[in-house]
Design an enzyme around this catalytic site. Structure first.
Site, short mmCIF file in Angstrom:
data_model
loop_
_atom_site.label_atom_id
_atom_site.label_comp_id
_atom_site.label_asym_id
_atom_site.label_seq_id
_atom_site.Cartn_x
_atom_site.Cartn_y
_atom_site.Cartn_z
N HIS A 103 1.09 -1.18 0.05
CA HIS A 103 -0.21 0.20 0.22
C HIS A 103 0.77 1.03 0.12
O HIS A 103 2.00 1.03 0.89
CB HIS A 103 -1.04 -0.13 0.78
CG HIS A 103 0.09 -0.01 2.31
ND1 HIS A 103 -0.25 -1.52 3.07
CD2 HIS A 103 0.23 1.13 3.49
CE1 HIS A 103 1.13 -1.28 4.40
NE2 HIS A 103 0.41 0.35 4.51
N HIS A 105 1.08 5.57 1.26
CA HIS A 105 0.33 6.81 1.93
C HIS A 105 0.04 7.38 1.08
O HIS A 105 1.00 8.38 -0.08
CB HIS A 105 1.47 6.83 3.20
CG HIS A 105 1.12 5.20 3.70
ND1 HIS A 105 0.39 5.10 5.51
CD2 HIS A 105 2.37 4.74 4.32
CE1 HIS A 105 0.28 4.12 6.30
NE2 HIS A 105 1.89 3.75 4.65
P1 AMP Z 1 2.03 0.64 7.14
O1 AMP Z 1 2.23 -0.71 7.27
O2 AMP Z 1 2.89 1.36 7.81
O3 AMP Z 1 2.43 1.25 5.43
O4 AMP Z 1 0.98 1.12 7.97
C1 AMP Z 1 -0.33 0.70 7.54
C2 AMP Z 1 -1.34 1.91 7.90
O5 AMP Z 1 -2.76 0.84 7.72
C3 AMP Z 1 -1.23 2.67 9.10
O6 AMP Z 1 -1.81 4.32 8.69
C4 AMP Z 1 -3.04 2.41 9.86
O7 AMP Z 1 -3.77 3.14 10.06
C5 AMP Z 1 -3.67 1.84 8.35
N1 AMP Z 1 -4.72 1.17 8.64
C6 AMP Z 1 -4.68 -0.30 10.20
N2 AMP Z 1 -5.73 -0.97 9.21
C7 AMP Z 1 -7.29 -0.13 8.60
C8 AMP Z 1 -8.14 -0.20 8.03
N3 AMP Z 1 -8.56 -1.33 8.79
N4 AMP Z 1 -8.85 0.29 7.42
C9 AMP Z 1 -7.46 1.73 7.20
N5 AMP Z 1 -6.51 1.88 7.49
C10 AMP Z 1 -5.92 1.05 8.75
#
Ligand code: AMP
Length: 140
Positions: A103, A105
């Site tokens: 993913h 951001h």
């Molecule tokens: P990262 O794996 O560090 O790039 O970030 C994972 C991102 O996913 C974080 O910013 C979380 O706030 C976000 N996140 C976790 N669970 C969910 C969810 N169910 N829906 C939307 N965002 C999520």
């Protein structure tokens, strides 16, 4: 590298098994609001392909993902009347990755306003819905 886990949170969102505030989709990608935003309008762009991160992503997936990131970034900037946009992408725990489906951001940014801490403050569903609507309306 660890194998892709088809039961990760984003895979469940992609399959419609968990809710999300969707803002964009195309044949290859899907985008939705981050539930713990680092700033207003923080959203995530996710390829539909079952890959863990950029380290196991094929060129084809990345080639199709990039235009989607740009589209979402432009809409997020416009929808929030932001001054700029930060794009972030983390790989493996050492790289700051927490959810193991690739993913990216997309975070609208404002002059003089710092980024909030990662994954710390759960946003209210009604605010997420409002923010998602701002971005959805901004797609040209
Ligand atoms: P990262 O794996 O560090 O790039 O970030 C994972 C991102 O996913 C974080 O910013 C979380 O706030 C976000 N996140 C976790 N669970 C969910 C969810 N169910 N829906 C939307 N965002 C999520």
């Amino acid at each position: 590298m660890t194998a892709y886990d088809p039961d990760n949170i984003f895979a469940k969102i992609l399959r419609g098994e968990l809710p999300c505030e969707k803002i964009y989709e195309d044949e290859d990608n899907f985008a939705f609001m981050d539930i713990m935003p680092r700033g207003p309008g923080h959203c995530l762009v996710v390829p539909r392909a079952p890959i863990r991160n950029i380290l196991d992503a094929g060129d084809e997936v990345l080639a199709r993902l990039c235009p989607a990131i740009a589209r979402v970034a432009r809409a997020a900037k416009k929808g929030f009347d932001a001054d700029g946009v930060t794009i972030q992408q983390f790989n493996e725990p050492a790289g700051g990755q927490v959810v193991f489906h690739m993913h990216v951001h997309v975070i609208p940014r404002f002059d003089g306003v710092s980024l909030g801490p990662p994954a710390s403050n759960m946003e209210k569903p009604e605010i997420l819905a409002e923010n998602a609507e701002k971005i959805r309306k901004a797609f040209g």
